[in-house]
Write an enzyme that holds these catalytic residues in place. Structure first.
Site, PDB file in Angstrom:
ATOM      1  N   GLY A   1      27.212  21.374  35.730  1.00  0.00           N
ATOM      2  CA  GLY A   1      28.053  21.129  34.568  1.00  0.00           C
ATOM      3  C   GLY A   1      29.458  21.663  34.778  1.00  0.00           C
ATOM      4  O   GLY A   1      30.441  21.010  34.457  1.00  0.00           O
TER       5      GLY A   1
ATOM      6  N   ASN B   1      34.346  29.756  39.023  1.00  0.00           N
ATOM      7  CA  ASN B   1      35.201  30.326  40.068  1.00  0.00           C
ATOM      8  C   ASN B   1      36.361  31.109  39.456  1.00  0.00           C
ATOM      9  O   ASN B   1      37.031  30.628  38.559  1.00  0.00           O
ATOM     10  CB  ASN B   1      35.781  29.212  40.934  1.00  0.00           C
TER      11      ASN B   1
ATOM     12  N   GLU C   1      31.766  29.183  30.838  1.00  0.00           N
ATOM     13  CA  GLU C   1      32.427  29.500  32.109  1.00  0.00           C
ATOM     14  C   GLU C   1      33.507  30.565  31.924  1.00  0.00           C
ATOM     15  O   GLU C   1      33.693  31.425  32.793  1.00  0.00           O
ATOM     16  CB  GLU C   1      33.019  28.236  32.735  1.00  0.00           C
TER      17      GLU C   1
ATOM     18  N   GLU D   1      23.490  34.640  34.222  1.00  0.00           N
ATOM     19  CA  GLU D   1      23.339  33.382  33.496  1.00  0.00           C
ATOM     20  C   GLU D   1      22.658  33.562  32.142  1.00  0.00           C
ATOM     21  O   GLU D   1      23.090  32.995  31.148  1.00  0.00           O
ATOM     22  CB  GLU D   1      22.583  32.366  34.350  1.00  0.00           C
TER      23      GLU D   1
END
Length: 868
Positions: A260, A264, A297, A319
């Protein structure tokens, strides 16, 4: 396969023999012959003078140690081993790679006309030889050189240091990330984009530049992503006290992406599905999905980047925690009840199914062959439920104290799940020793509840028994620490205060034993219990509710989730009864009292429309299948279809009034408007099964001024197999065939088409100009939806669905094993079906397992399923 891949075990973890403090990367970008120079500062951490570096698909050009050519090395398909090394040294490695030919979409590859990377979990080894493991944290400096006309934007992690022009129309840009990070967080993008720019001022007054890069012509579809990003940054400061730490934050949307999105550091690479949206191209669910994934993110900046995981067995550390954070973000911005319902549907449906499958594993697994197979609903979604249980047990204040302790202690390091739990334990003073079992024990616990009321003593007793069935990986189970949230009601809806021996009792009970008895006093009459409120633990619940008690809770429960849950239990009760009825050749009926309970919800003007829509939504086929040891695909489908028809017919007047009442003239994405559309379109999904359905659906499609209403009409026509279906589908394709992202919605409808000839339709659709077997989004939309969301046709007794799956998996085995590994799961559950279907499914699995070039991703899953 010539040799079987070897499993790795968490217990065998060893610290790296060497570490790398700094790495400088130089990329000379070309489609087929990109040169990568990696200059690493290496420190020996053990007695070993041998360094084993990871590498795959690389052409080695040269190796130097302290500037001198180094010849004392050996190469294999997956490693480069250097011998007789000094204690401290500078290692220079030059490799050549072929991004254009990289269809696996790991490492450096081409997405359309752009270069981009995906390095989690083990993609960096496809770029250069390196210690590609999460516990090696280095500071990265990256210089990118490319053709300026084709690739005017050259992006990498951190802050931009310098840039310049070269001969022959090429240019370069240099980036530096001041924060140490593992290789999986490295990112590079080179391309020509439209850019949306904005900024955010942090709580400490720093200005952060924000940039979202999208394909040319898509700038008008990036605004919602920018709003979501700024909301995420603001929320993380306000709720968690966490501030962004670089001068710039960039997001790049790419079409070819296995996941998805990716967190980074400072340069998030996103599947375009989770960036691009406007009212013409995106549904409300797309908007909410973008908000959630942008948040997820961004929140990784601290829970994943600044504090990363020691090894991939600890993946849920970052996560599970970050999914919990993005769920809280969405709940704080929108409807907490509706968001919780959506989260629980995932747990009770596909995650419980995963727990019961050959792939069952704890949220912190003990064994793995292919790291990409760790990216599961168990690690993510069940992992988030484990974090939520900690939050429930500790409360917001102590949970935040634990977060601060965890981050301050482990900032800039690679941590473990144990580190996180220890921080929570120290911050709260609560003993979490037994709770730790949630990290190591697989499967879904079952809570069996019984009750007793003694009028003479005004005492009420709840007896709670917990069991967890053996799983393939763990035959023996231990009792868990389960937070069990309850509330008791009198017949008039009054809440009964929880007391024991005259002392107040907290509404969250700690269930820690195989069998536990809770006695409450001063209870004036037999109460109606509301159990497992807010789904306070990822468990199955058994309690013998009467229809009247469930109808009561649907009206009187103070907690909206508990109201929804009571409705689901009432439906589940009759779905089970009628699956058996169908198997015995009997008719399907719903009692008037059940229909009236849902009528009451529909007409309750005090409830928010989005919540009413959820109340009216039936459990899906996959969730119902999870209730059975052996699944009767056709009986379940017949019952669910008939329930829809019965409710539609009985409630047609109320559904029609609300449908027309909630029509909106203008489109807005505020949460109130989204909720109203959700209820209106839920009404349409029922009305499609009535006499007026064809006209309503066709009219809505023609009059729709937004993609939400357009797709609602098409979905209703698809599910109810209305005559207008083909007309709508053809019209949509003609309008949108130039836009693959929008066409994914159309592909998904083709995949879920309940028509008997759906496989012919799908094979024909694979020739559509917008479809490509190279694009994971297209594959997931058309083929993935057929395999996972069209159970009747996938499980056709002819076996044609299984044969089709086998053909697709064999093709993807060589082109994109990651996508293949995610698509194979429905076949792995072959033991849930009758002997005829088992034989046909197993035939396809055996054929796959016998492939000479079987990818590790598939080998691991096939082995687990077939050897169970």
């Amino acid at each position: 396969m010539a040799t079987s891949p070897q499993a790795k075990y968490r217990k065998d973890y060893q610290a790296p023999t060497h570490t790398i403090s700094d790495i400088e990367l130089f990329f000379d970008l070309h489609d087929n012959q990109t040169l990568v120079t990696a200059v690493s500062h290496v420190h020996q951490q053990s007695e070993s003078t041998t360094l084993v570096l990871d590498g795959e698909g690389l052409t080695l050009q040269s190796v130097k140690v302290n500037g001198v050519d180094w010849v004392d090395y050996t190469q294999s398909e997956s490693s480069l081993t250097l011998h007789q090394l000094p204690e401290l040294f500078t290692l220079t490695i030059i490799t050549q790679i072929d991004p254009q030919a990289n269809t696996a979409l790991e490492g450096l590859y081409k997405s359309g006309g752009a270069f981009c990377t995906q390095c989690e979990a083990e993609g960096f080894r496809r770029i250069t030889y390196y210690l590609d493991r999460p516990d090696v944290l280095a500071k990265y400096t990256t210089t990118i050189t490319a053709d300026k006309t084709l690739y005017p934007f050259l992006l990498s992690n951190g802050n931009k240091l310098a840039e310049g022009e070269l001969e022959n129309g090429r240019h370069w840009v240099k980036w530096q990330d001041p924060h140490p990070k593992p290789a999986y967080l490295f990112a590079l993008v080179a391309g020509d984009f439209d850019v949306l720019r904005d900024h955010f001022v942090t709580g400490s007054g720093r200005k952060v530049d924000l940039e979202i890069f999208v394909d040319k012509g898509n700038l008008d579809r990036a605004n919602h992503a920018m709003v979501s990003l700024k909301n995420s940054m603001r929320w993380d400061e306000q709720r968690f006290g966490l501030e962004y730490d670089l001068d710039i934050y960039m997001i790049v949307a790419v079409d070819f992406f296995n996941m998805g999105a990716m967190e980074n550091k400072g340069l998030n690479i996103f599947n375009s599905k989770f960036v691009l949206a406007n009212e013409k191209t995106a549904t409300d669910m797309d908007y909410l999905g973008i908000e959630s994934v942008i948040g997820h993110e961004y929140f990784h900046n601290w829970t994943g980047n600044r504090v990363t995981c020691r090894d991939w067995f600890q993946l849920s550390l970052k996560e599970g925690l970050t999914v919990f954070r993005d769920q809280e973000f969405s709940s704080d911005l929108g409807s907490r009840a509706v968001n919780r319902i959506h989260n629980v549907r995932i747990i009770r449906g596909p995650q419980f199914a995963e727990d019961a499958s050959p792939m069952s594993h704890p949220i912190r697994p003990d064994k793995v062959i292919e790291m990409n197979n760790f990216y599961t609903l168990t690690v993510y979604e069940k992992g988030s439920e484990v974090i939520r249980m900690l939050h429930t047990l500790l409360g917001e204040q102590d949970f935040q104290k634990g977060m601060k302790r965890y981050i301050s202690r482990h900032d800039g390091t690679a941590a473990t799940c144990e580190d996180f739990v220890l921080a929570m334990e120290e911050a709260s003073g609560i003993d979490l020793q037994q709770f730790r079992l949630w990290y190591s024990q697989s499967g879904t616990p079952l809570l069996k509840i019984s009750s007793d009321y003694q009028a003479s003593s005004e005492s009420y007793t709840l007896t709670v028994e917990q069991t967890t069935e053996p799983t393939a990986d763990q035959p023996d189970k231990q009792p868990l620490h389960i937070p069990f949230d309850i509330e008791l009601y009198q017949q008039d809806g009054t809440i009964v205060p929880l007391q024991c021996n005259g002392e107040a009792v907290h509404h969250v009970l700690s269930v820690t034993q195989p069998k536990q008895i809770f006695v409450f006093d001063n209870v004036p009459e037999r109460p109606i219990p509301s159990l497992l409120r807010e789904f306070s633990a990822p468990v199955k619940l058994e309690y013998d509710y009467t229809d009247q008690e469930l109808s009561f809770l649907m009206v009187h429960a103070t907690n909206e989730f508990a109201r929804w849950d009571a409705g689901q239990m009432l439906l589940a009760k009759y779905i089970r009864i009628h699956v058996e009825s169908v198997q015995q050749g009997k008719s399907i009926e719903l009692p008037d009292a059940v229909i009236d309970a849902f009528r009451g919800i529909l007409l309750n003007e005090t409830l928010e429309p989005a919540f009413v829509a959820e109340m009216l939504t039936l459990p899906n086929h996959n969730e119902v299948s999870g209730w059975y040891k052996q699944v009767d695909v056709d009986a379940i489908a017949q019952v669910l279809h008939q329930f829809k028809v019965i409710l539609a017919t009985a409630l047609v007047d109320e559904l029609s009034v609300i449908y027309h009442l909630l029509k909106q003239e203008e489109y807005s994405i505020d949460h109130k408007a989204i909720g109203q559309r959700a209820l209106r379109n839920t009404c349409l999904s029922y009305l499609a099964y009535t006499e007026q359905g064809e006209g309503l659906v066709y009219r809505q499609y023609r009059q729709a001024n937004n993609m939400t209403d357009t797709m609602a009409a098409m979905s209703a026509a698809n599910a109810a197999q209305l005559p207008c279906r083909e007309t709508l589908m053809d019209d949509f394709s003609a309008q949108w065939q130039h836009d693959g992202l929008v066409m994914d919605k159309w592909f998904a409808l083709q995949g879920t088409n309940p028509a008997e000839d759906v496989l012919l339709v799908i094979k024909r659709t694979m020739q559509h100009p917008a479809f490509s077997m190279k694009n994971p989004n297209r594959i997931r939309s058309l083929i993935g939806s057929f395999l996972t969301m069209n159970p009747v046709r996938f499980h056709a007794k002819t076996g044609e669905g299984y044969q089709f799956a086998g053909e697709i998996l064999r093709e993807l085995n060589t082109s994109n094993p990651q996508v293949a590994s995610r698509l194979i799961d429905p076949l792995l559950k072959f033991r849930l079906y009758d002997q005829h279907r088992q034989t046909l499914m197993k035939k396809e699995l055996d054929a796959l397992k016998n492939l000479d070039n079987l990818a590790n991703d598939l080998f691991e899953k096939l082995t687990k399923a077939l050897d169970q």
